[in-house]
Design a protein around this motif. Structure first.
Motif, PDB file in Angstrom:
ATOM      1  N   SER A   1      -4.578  28.977 -13.143  1.00  0.00           N
ATOM      2  CA  SER A   1      -3.991  28.156 -14.172  1.00  0.00           C
ATOM      3  C   SER A   1      -4.386  28.692 -15.517  1.00  0.00           C
ATOM      4  O   SER A   1      -5.170  29.553 -15.505  1.00  0.00           O
ATOM      5  CB  SER A   1      -4.364  26.749 -13.998  1.00  0.00           C
ATOM      6  OG  SER A   1      -5.701  26.597 -13.998  1.00  0.00           O
TER       7      SER A   1
ATOM      8  N   SER B   1      -2.511  23.677   4.012  1.00  0.00           N
ATOM      9  CA  SER B   1      -3.397  23.614   2.966  1.00  0.00           C
ATOM     10  C   SER B   1      -2.521  22.884   1.782  1.00  0.00           C
ATOM     11  O   SER B   1      -3.149  22.253   0.923  1.00  0.00           O
ATOM     12  CB  SER B   1      -4.021  24.865   2.712  1.00  0.00           C
ATOM     13  OG  SER B   1      -4.830  24.855   1.448  1.00  0.00           O
ATOM     14  N   LEU B   2      -1.403  23.686   1.444  1.00  0.00           N
ATOM     15  CA  LEU B   2      -0.677  23.359   0.035  1.00  0.00           C
ATOM     16  C   LEU B   2      -0.265  21.544   0.011  1.00  0.00           C
ATOM     17  O   LEU B   2      -0.409  21.029  -0.825  1.00  0.00           O
ATOM     18  CB  LEU B   2       0.420  24.120  -0.184  1.00  0.00           C
ATOM     19  CG  LEU B   2       0.116  25.578  -0.413  1.00  0.00           C
ATOM     20  CD1 LEU B   2       1.465  26.430  -0.568  1.00  0.00           C
ATOM     21  CD2 LEU B   2      -0.418  25.546  -1.835  1.00  0.00           C
ATOM     22  N   GLN B   3       0.193  21.378   1.441  1.00  0.00           N
ATOM     23  CA  GLN B   3       0.795  19.959   1.473  1.00  0.00           C
ATOM     24  C   GLN B   3      -0.350  18.810   1.288  1.00  0.00           C
ATOM     25  O   GLN B   3      -0.337  17.767   0.905  1.00  0.00           O
ATOM     26  CB  GLN B   3       1.344  19.836   2.918  1.00  0.00           C
ATOM     27  CG  GLN B   3       2.596  20.435   2.962  1.00  0.00           C
ATOM     28  CD  GLN B   3       3.345  20.476   4.250  1.00  0.00           C
ATOM     29  OE1 GLN B   3       2.574  20.378   5.402  1.00  0.00           O
ATOM     30  NE2 GLN B   3       4.416  20.897   4.394  1.00  0.00           N
ATOM     31  N   ARG B   4      -1.643  19.513   1.898  1.00  0.00           N
ATOM     32  CA  ARG B   4      -2.774  18.528   1.842  1.00  0.00           C
ATOM     33  C   ARG B   4      -3.170  18.209   0.106  1.00  0.00           C
ATOM     34  O   ARG B   4      -3.499  17.080  -0.236  1.00  0.00           O
ATOM     35  CB  ARG B   4      -3.941  18.913   2.518  1.00  0.00           C
ATOM     36  CG  ARG B   4      -4.165  18.725   3.921  1.00  0.00           C
ATOM     37  CD  ARG B   4      -5.547  19.048   4.440  1.00  0.00           C
ATOM     38  NE  ARG B   4      -5.958  20.283   4.408  1.00  0.00           N
ATOM     39  CZ  ARG B   4      -5.580  21.124   5.186  1.00  0.00           C
ATOM     40  NH1 ARG B   4      -4.996  21.260   6.237  1.00  0.00           N
ATOM     41  NH2 ARG B   4      -6.109  22.643   4.998  1.00  0.00           N
ATOM     42  N   ARG B   5      -3.232  19.179  -0.587  1.00  0.00           N
ATOM     43  CA  ARG B   5      -3.407  19.148  -1.906  1.00  0.00           C
ATOM     44  C   ARG B   5      -2.390  18.352  -2.858  1.00  0.00           C
ATOM     45  O   ARG B   5      -2.413  18.131  -3.604  1.00  0.00           O
ATOM     46  CB  ARG B   5      -3.743  20.753  -2.467  1.00  0.00           C
ATOM     47  CG  ARG B   5      -4.863  21.310  -2.132  1.00  0.00           C
ATOM     48  CD  ARG B   5      -5.250  22.561  -2.730  1.00  0.00           C
ATOM     49  NE  ARG B   5      -4.361  23.435  -2.112  1.00  0.00           N
ATOM     50  CZ  ARG B   5      -4.394  24.871  -2.163  1.00  0.00           C
ATOM     51  NH1 ARG B   5      -5.164  25.252  -3.049  1.00  0.00           N
ATOM     52  NH2 ARG B   5      -3.507  25.537  -1.402  1.00  0.00           N
ATOM     53  N   SER B   6      -0.922  18.712  -2.185  1.00  0.00           N
ATOM     54  CA  SER B   6      -0.023  17.990  -3.008  1.00  0.00           C
ATOM     55  C   SER B   6       0.201  18.367  -4.481  1.00  0.00           C
ATOM     56  O   SER B   6       0.384  17.185  -5.248  1.00  0.00           O
ATOM     57  CB  SER B   6       0.075  16.527  -2.665  1.00  0.00           C
ATOM     58  OG  SER B   6       1.104  15.914  -2.963  1.00  0.00           O
ATOM     59  N   THR B   7       0.359  19.655  -4.732  1.00  0.00           N
ATOM     60  CA  THR B   7       0.234  20.004  -6.280  1.00  0.00           C
ATOM     61  C   THR B   7       1.183  21.241  -6.373  1.00  0.00           C
ATOM     62  O   THR B   7       1.261  21.924  -5.263  1.00  0.00           O
ATOM     63  CB  THR B   7      -1.070  20.199  -6.884  1.00  0.00           C
ATOM     64  OG1 THR B   7      -1.037  20.364  -8.341  1.00  0.00           O
ATOM     65  CG2 THR B   7      -1.898  21.281  -6.168  1.00  0.00           C
TER      66      THR B   7
ATOM     67  N   GLU C   1       1.977  24.762  -7.001  1.00  0.00           N
ATOM     68  CA  GLU C   1       1.251  26.041  -6.873  1.00  0.00           C
ATOM     69  C   GLU C   1       2.348  27.289  -6.983  1.00  0.00           C
ATOM     70  O   GLU C   1       3.223  27.203  -6.240  1.00  0.00           O
ATOM     71  CB  GLU C   1       0.387  26.093  -5.809  1.00  0.00           C
ATOM     72  CG  GLU C   1      -0.362  27.546  -5.543  1.00  0.00           C
ATOM     73  CD  GLU C   1      -1.454  27.608  -4.574  1.00  0.00           C
ATOM     74  OE1 GLU C   1      -2.350  26.565  -4.531  1.00  0.00           O
ATOM     75  OE2 GLU C   1      -0.963  28.238  -3.457  1.00  0.00           O
TER      76      GLU C   1
ATOM     77  N   HIS D   1      -1.508  28.143   5.618  1.00  0.00           N
ATOM     78  CA  HIS D   1      -1.184  28.202   4.056  1.00  0.00           C
ATOM     79  C   HIS D   1      -0.698  26.765   3.714  1.00  0.00           C
ATOM     80  O   HIS D   1      -0.637  26.110   2.755  1.00  0.00           O
ATOM     81  CB  HIS D   1      -0.674  29.327   3.300  1.00  0.00           C
ATOM     82  CG  HIS D   1      -0.746  29.544   1.954  1.00  0.00           C
ATOM     83  ND1 HIS D   1      -2.129  29.616   1.274  1.00  0.00           N
ATOM     84  CD2 HIS D   1       0.144  29.297   1.227  1.00  0.00           C
ATOM     85  CE1 HIS D   1      -1.754  29.406   0.012  1.00  0.00           C
ATOM     86  NE2 HIS D   1      -0.559  29.426  -0.207  1.00  0.00           N
TER      87      HIS D   1
END
Length: 89
Positions: A49, A18-24, A26, A15
């Protein structure tokens, strides 16, 4: 009475990657199997959102999401926490 919360290393690392790849930004909920003395995290559920789609931290929206998810869960599974991921920089 204290309780413990266990999580599989692979679930957490997958997880986070995955979050680091999207860099947004959450926010989301932690779903877990509730045991007698310990709970086991099963899933991370991102908070959707709001209408404008912009990532933001809105506590009342997170509570609304948690209540909705809680009503849909089978017995023995519960919302046990929340998370916030914010990319560095």
């Amino acid at each position: 009475m204290s309780r413990s919360l266990a999580i599989q290393e692979s679930l957490l690392s997958d997880h986070l990657e995955s979050l680091q790849r999207r860099s947004t930004l959450e926010t989301g909920l932690l779903l877990a199997h509730v045991g007698a003395q310990a709970d086991a995290v099963l899933h991370f559920v991102p908070t959707p959102s709001q209408d404008d789609g912009a990532p933001q931290v809105d506590a009342s929206w997170m509570v609304t999401h948690a209540e909705a998810v809680s009503h849909m869960l089978p017995g023995g599974i519960a919302v046990v926490g929340a998370y916030l991921f914010s990319p560095s920089g």
